[in-house]
Design an enzyme around this catalytic site. Sequence first.
Site, short mmCIF file in Angstrom:
data_model
loop_
_atom_site.label_atom_id
_atom_site.label_comp_id
_atom_site.label_asym_id
_atom_site.label_seq_id
_atom_site.Cartn_x
_atom_site.Cartn_y
_atom_site.Cartn_z
N ARG A 25 49.79 39.87 25.94
CA ARG A 25 51.01 40.12 26.72
C ARG A 25 52.18 40.38 25.78
NH1 ARG A 25 50.46 35.26 31.20
NH2 ARG A 25 48.46 35.96 32.04
N SER A 124 50.31 38.66 34.72
CA SER A 124 50.25 37.55 35.68
C SER A 124 51.60 37.29 36.34
CB SER A 124 49.70 36.30 34.98
OG SER A 124 49.43 35.30 35.92
N HIS A 125 52.18 36.11 36.08
CA HIS A 125 53.41 35.68 36.74
C HIS A 125 54.67 36.11 35.98
CE1 HIS A 125 52.01 32.82 33.83
NE2 HIS A 125 53.24 32.34 33.70
N ASP A 300 51.39 34.89 42.87
CA ASP A 300 52.05 35.50 41.72
C ASP A 300 51.70 36.98 41.64
OD1 ASP A 300 49.39 35.25 40.94
OD2 ASP A 300 49.86 34.77 38.86
N ASP A 302 49.53 38.91 40.02
CA ASP A 302 48.15 39.39 40.12
C ASP A 302 47.31 38.57 41.10
OD1 ASP A 302 48.16 37.14 38.42
OD2 ASP A 302 46.41 37.82 37.30
N THR A 368 43.29 23.97 28.92
CA THR A 368 43.88 25.00 29.76
C THR A 368 43.24 26.35 29.43
OG1 THR A 368 45.96 23.80 29.89
CG2 THR A 368 46.05 26.16 30.33
N GLU A 387 44.22 23.83 38.20
CA GLU A 387 45.16 23.49 37.13
C GLU A 387 46.55 23.35 37.71
OE1 GLU A 387 44.33 26.74 34.45
OE2 GLU A 387 45.53 28.12 35.63
N SER A 389 49.29 24.55 36.93
CA SER A 389 50.14 25.73 36.90
C SER A 389 49.81 26.66 38.08
CB SER A 389 49.98 26.47 35.58
OG SER A 389 48.62 26.72 35.31
N LYS A 400 40.76 32.00 38.82
CA LYS A 400 41.47 31.28 39.88
C LYS A 400 41.80 32.28 40.97
CE LYS A 400 45.34 31.38 36.72
NZ LYS A 400 45.53 30.70 35.46
#
Length: 583
Positions: A25, A124-125, A300, A302, A368, A387, A389, A400
């Site tokens: 990222r 992602s987020h 979020d 994705d 994680t 998790e 998060s 997830k």
Amino acid sequence: MVMFTMTRKETVPFDGQKPGTSGLRKKVSVFKQPNYLHNFVQSTFNALPADKVKGATVVVSGDGRYFSKDAVQIIIKMAAANGVRRVWVGQDSLLSTPAVSAVIRERIGADGSKATGAFILTASHNPGGPHEDFGIKYNMENGGPAPEVITDKIYANTRILKEYFIAEDLPDVDISVIGLSSFSGPEGPFDVDVFDSTTDYVKLMKSIFDFESIQKLLSCPKFTFCYDALHGVAGIYAKRIFVEELRANQSSLLNCTPKEDFGGGHPDPNLTYAKELVARMGLGKSSSQNEPPEFGAAADGDADRNMILGKRFFVTPSDSVAIIAANAVEAIPYFASGLKGVARSMPTSAALDVVAKKLNLKFFEVPTGWKFFGNLMDAGLCSICGEESFGTGSDHIREKDGIWAVLAWLSILAFKNKDNLKGQKLVTVEDIVLGHWATYGRHYYTRYDYENVDAGAAKELMAHLVNLQSSLPNLNKLVKEMRSDVSEVAQADEFEYKDPVDGSVSKHQGIRYLFVDGSRLVFRLSGTGSEGATIRVYIEQYENDSSKTGRDSQEALAPLVDVAIKLSKMKEFTGRSAPTVIT
């Protein structure tokens, strides 16, 4: 048929192309540098076994963020030049991360082909747009993220890469139209199959949940519902599942049109960033004039994360996975024959541990990163995992899954209300959570995020916390001087995990202070930001006295919060007097 040729292009390595727990990222401006994306894609092809590239089927899609459409065309041309047989692309290059996993595992092409992996284009987020973040990660044949043995190879390749292969004369494929485009190159035929982004995922959800019972709940006039996709890719699945399949009102959906910049927002489903949903659910700072819905949820960018809300009530992700596990066998057909086991990430609260103990289930605490759950699932050891998060999931895929979590909660609500839909009052989200605490106790829990901290300062802070662990008596003396109302530290360490499946060892996975009364302080550096460092502090207090489970969370946690900030010398090291986000 259009013919193409393979071109060998010289390049030089870029620094810092090390994939984190969820791929690479960076800012869009970094990815737009000439050859930057090309180098990473070629390094990935070079890291894979030959049979997963030559003659293989590869999925390429993502959350639709800015730069995705350009990236898809580049990857298609590079796949062709590297001998890939076919590329599958979700319409408009849109596929949620869970849907990519489902497509790899479930979809069979018209010619009988199965995917061997996928490039997922997502950060992602993280925010999207010309000045925001872009990301890319590779998922394997099991539908899960590439394991460290592959990501380490990718990184090693990025540091020595001298050339990449591309079919420059392959025309751009129109990814807005479903259909097959066929080409011919030096190694034979090459196809690009643009397919409907929702079909495979919806089919899988219908095989897991009782859609009829959820539909009955949603059609009950007393049950109101709100889903916020935060302008991420979840929107296309929400329309298809909640409106078309389950017949919820279109007005139940918020921000369900995917946008390249997520509407200028931060597509992170928490109380800070999902402002519109939070206000609608009666949890905002100003009280809404309208009666809040019974149930609310957000996703979020994705669609792999989720937030669950009741009317004026927030469900912590740690409680959410524990409650799903406690109710899954009776409420979700997929789990009717029992759970193989459950697992959580180390920073997640121990609420799931208590459920596992009471229900006599196998239990695992992992670092994680979803790939650790994937190993357990592939070995048949784990059915449900989560998790803190805002990630929850099961062994139906190897990622997830935000919409799965929402359907799980709707299934539990439908089950609890199956004989009650015509009654005076429905069993609510809050009722379910309070009932869970009465049975299993409550884990008061909060997370403090200090974002974009100077990386050097963050490392110094973590080293300081490790040094404090060298003498437990000295540490306890320090803690008592800070707060006499906090329990003694029983154990202090850096979390290390030995994978029960492949024996691999993951070290330095977070700094833990475990207290005699079951409380915990955990400190971690997060690998999901695109610049600077994020320090995450996890604070947890266990309470099994049912007369004390109704306290305000911040009040119950105040003594431990005080210790965490003083012990870490947060202000001295980082200059921060307050966290960026409190969850």
